[in-house]
Design an enzyme around this catalytic site. Sequence first.
Site, short mmCIF file in Angstrom:
data_model
loop_
_atom_site.label_atom_id
_atom_site.label_comp_id
_atom_site.label_asym_id
_atom_site.label_seq_id
_atom_site.Cartn_x
_atom_site.Cartn_y
_atom_site.Cartn_z
N GLU A 293 0.88 -1.18 0.00
CA GLU A 293 0.00 0.00 0.00
C GLU A 293 0.91 1.22 0.00
OE1 GLU A 293 -3.17 0.00 -0.29
OE2 GLU A 293 -4.11 -1.66 0.80
N CYS B 251 -2.53 9.28 2.58
CA CYS B 251 -2.24 8.73 1.26
C CYS B 251 -3.35 9.09 0.28
CB CYS B 251 -2.06 7.21 1.35
SG CYS B 251 -3.49 6.37 2.04
P1 NAD Z 1 8.29 4.97 4.74
O1 NAD Z 1 8.35 4.17 3.49
O2 NAD Z 1 9.41 5.89 5.04
O3 NAD Z 1 8.20 3.99 6.01
C1 NAD Z 1 7.17 3.05 6.15
C2 NAD Z 1 7.63 1.95 7.08
O4 NAD Z 1 8.68 1.22 6.44
C3 NAD Z 1 8.21 2.44 8.41
O5 NAD Z 1 7.79 1.59 9.44
C4 NAD Z 1 9.70 2.34 8.18
O6 NAD Z 1 10.46 2.19 9.35
C5 NAD Z 1 9.78 1.08 7.34
N1 NAD Z 1 11.00 0.94 6.54
C6 NAD Z 1 11.82 1.92 6.07
N2 NAD Z 1 12.83 1.37 5.35
C7 NAD Z 1 12.64 0.03 5.35
C8 NAD Z 1 13.32 -1.07 4.76
N3 NAD Z 1 14.42 -0.91 4.02
N4 NAD Z 1 12.83 -2.31 4.95
C9 NAD Z 1 11.69 -2.50 5.66
N5 NAD Z 1 11.00 -1.50 6.26
C10 NAD Z 1 11.47 -0.24 6.10
O7 NAD Z 1 6.90 5.73 4.74
P2 NAD Z 1 6.33 6.76 5.81
O8 NAD Z 1 7.04 8.07 5.65
O9 NAD Z 1 6.30 6.13 7.15
O10 NAD Z 1 4.81 6.90 5.34
C11 NAD Z 1 4.39 7.83 4.39
C12 NAD Z 1 4.15 7.14 3.07
O11 NAD Z 1 3.22 6.09 3.23
C13 NAD Z 1 3.52 8.08 2.04
O12 NAD Z 1 4.13 7.86 0.80
C14 NAD Z 1 2.07 7.64 2.01
O13 NAD Z 1 1.39 7.92 0.81
C15 NAD Z 1 2.20 6.18 2.23
N6 NAD Z 1 0.95 5.63 2.73
C16 NAD Z 1 0.22 4.83 1.93
C17 NAD Z 1 -0.99 4.33 2.36
C18 NAD Z 1 -1.84 3.44 1.50
O14 NAD Z 1 -2.75 2.84 2.05
N7 NAD Z 1 -1.60 3.32 0.21
C19 NAD Z 1 -1.45 4.65 3.63
C20 NAD Z 1 -0.68 5.48 4.43
C21 NAD Z 1 0.53 5.96 3.98
#
Ligand code: NAD
Length: 522
Positions: free
Chosen positions: A241, A275
Site C-alpha cells: 500500500e 495517502c
Molecule cells: P516509509 O516508506 O518511510 O516507512 C514506512 C515503514 O517502512 C516504516 O515503518 C519504516 O520504518 C519502514 N522501513 C523503512 N525502510 C525500510 C526497509 N528498508 N525495509 C523495511 N522497512 C522499512 O513511509 P512513511 O514516511 O512512514 O509513510 C508515508 C508514506 O506512506 C507516504 O508515501 C504515504 O502515501 C504512504 N501511505 C500509503 C498508504 C496506503 O494505504 N496506500 C497509507 C498510508 C501511507
Amino acid sequence: MPIDTQVAGKIRSVNPASGEVLGEIECASDNEVLAAVQRARVAQPQWAEVGLRGRIPVLREFQTKLHGRKSEIAAAITREAGKPLAEALVTEVSVVLDAARFLIDHAWGLLRDQPVPHGNLATKLKRGRLIREPHGVIGIISPWNYPFSIPATETLAALVAGNAVVLKPSELTPVVALALASLLYAAGVPKDVFQVVIGEGPTGAALMRSAIDKLVFTGSVGTGKRIAAAAAERLLPVVLELGGKDPMLVLDDADVDVASSAAVWGAFVNAGQACLSVERCYVHRSLYEPFVKACAEKAARLRVNDGMDANTDVGPMIHERQVRIVEAHVEEAKSQGARVLVGGTRLPALGVNFYAPTVLADVTHEMRIMREETFGPVLPIMAFDDEQEAVRLANDSVYGLAASIWTRDRKRGERIAGRIHAGTVMVNDVISCFGISEAPHGGLKASGIGCTHGPFGLDEMVRKKYLDVDLTPGIKKVWWHGYGGSFRQQMEGFLDWQFGRGWGERVRGALRAAGVLRRKRL
Ligand code: NAD
C-alpha cells in the site's frame, strides 16, 4: 530546533506539536526480530486451531475494550502523530471499531469452505472445495500517518483468519503501536500471536529476512520498491500500500460551495499527510475563479494549532523533514509562476513542524507539486477546458491510488470514473472510502499491489487450497495409461460431445466416447 528521535539503541517518541519527549523505547535487534517471528510460528497453529468460534469473541472483546478506551487512545494518537483529537476519533478509532464490526459479522461467511462445482463432464464424478487457510505468520510494516487505523485494521483481518502477526510500526509512532498491543492482549490475543518489534528501517528489513509467510507493507514508493525486490528474492507474497497523488476533478456542473469544502478538507485533513489526500485539483474553467476564491477563504479560516486543543482544525506535520519537502515543492512552484492565495509559509510561532494551509493557483502540470507526492497541507488548483482534458490530466501520473469527481450528474460521474486509472474513484466525496469497512483499499501503478480492507483484504490473509475428492475410488480413470488404437477417436468423440456444434455432432460424439468405458487401463 527539531528534536532528535534517535538515541543509541532506542527510539525516542516525540510530540510533534510541542517537542515533548513521550518516551524512549528499546529497539529490537535483528536477532530479537528473528526470535519474535519464531515465537509467532510456534504459537500460530494453536491460534488457528481455536477456530472462528474462539477468535471472533476475542475481536468482540477488542471492540468493547477499544470503545471503552476511545478517548484515551485518540489522545495518545494526537500526542504522538499530531492530528486533531476529532480526527483521531473519526479517522482512526472509529475506522478500527467498524473494521472489527465488519469482521465479527462477516468472517464466518467469507472464510468458510466454498464448493467448486465442475462443468467438465470428465470431472463430474468428483467434488471440489476451496479451503481458506491462514498463511502462518504475517509481517506488517506500517507508516506514521495513520499509526492506529492502518496496523489495527490489517492486524484484525490477519488474526481473525488464524494468522499470528509481527508488527513493525513506524519509528515515529511506537507508543500508539504499543497501545494497540495492550488492547489486543487485554482482549485475549496470546502474547506470541501478536508482537510488536520497535525500530527504524533496518528493523523492517530484518522482518523481511525472517521466517514470515507474507508481508503487508504500507509506506512510501521508495521503501515499497526495496521491499518488493527483497520479497522477489525469496518469493515472499506481499501486499504493498504505497503513495498517491490523488486528483480531484470538479466538473462544470458541480456545486462550488460543497466541492470547495471537500477540497479544503481533503487537502488539509491530517495536515495533508494522508495517502488519499487531495494532492491536485482540476476545475472546469467556468468555475475556476469562484472555486479558487472559495478554497482560499475556507483555508484561511482553518485554525492551526496543537491537535490537543479542541478548536484545532489542522495540527503540526509529523517531523521537520516533512515540512522541508512541502516547503521545497511550494517554493519551486512559486518560482515557476504559481500564485499563493493563502499560506505558503512555516508557522514558527507554533513550532518547528507547523506549516500554514496553502492554496496555490495557476499551477501547471510540469511542476513537481502536481507530479510528486507532497504529503503536506497544500492544495494546488489548475483549470481544464473539457472532460477529455480532465481525464487525461488525472491519468497523467505514475500513481493510481484514488481520485474524486464532483458533479451534480451522478451518471456522468460514474461514466468518467470508468476512465480514471485508480484503485478507488469517489463521486462527490473524498477519502472516506478508507473508513468503509466493506470496500477494498489498494492502488494501481506505483501506488501498490494487492489490497487491504473488506472481503478482498481478508482474502489476502489466507491462502487458497483446492480440495478435490473423487466419488468413485474403485474405478480407474479413463484417461490413464493403456491408450491403444481407438483411444484417440474416443477422445475426439468426447470433445465433440462436449463442445460440438449442433445436436447431431454431439450425439455422434457421445456414442463414440462411450467406447472409452470399455477400454482396458494399466
Ligand atoms: P516509509 O516508506 O518511510 O516507512 C514506512 C515503514 O517502512 C516504516 O515503518 C519504516 O520504518 C519502514 N522501513 C523503512 N525502510 C525500510 C526497509 N528498508 N525495509 C523495511 N522497512 C522499512 O513511509 P512513511 O514516511 O512512514 O509513510 C508515508 C508514506 O506512506 C507516504 O508515501 C504515504 O502515501 C504512504 N501511505 C500509503 C498508504 C496506503 O494505504 N496506500 C497509507 C498510508 C501511507
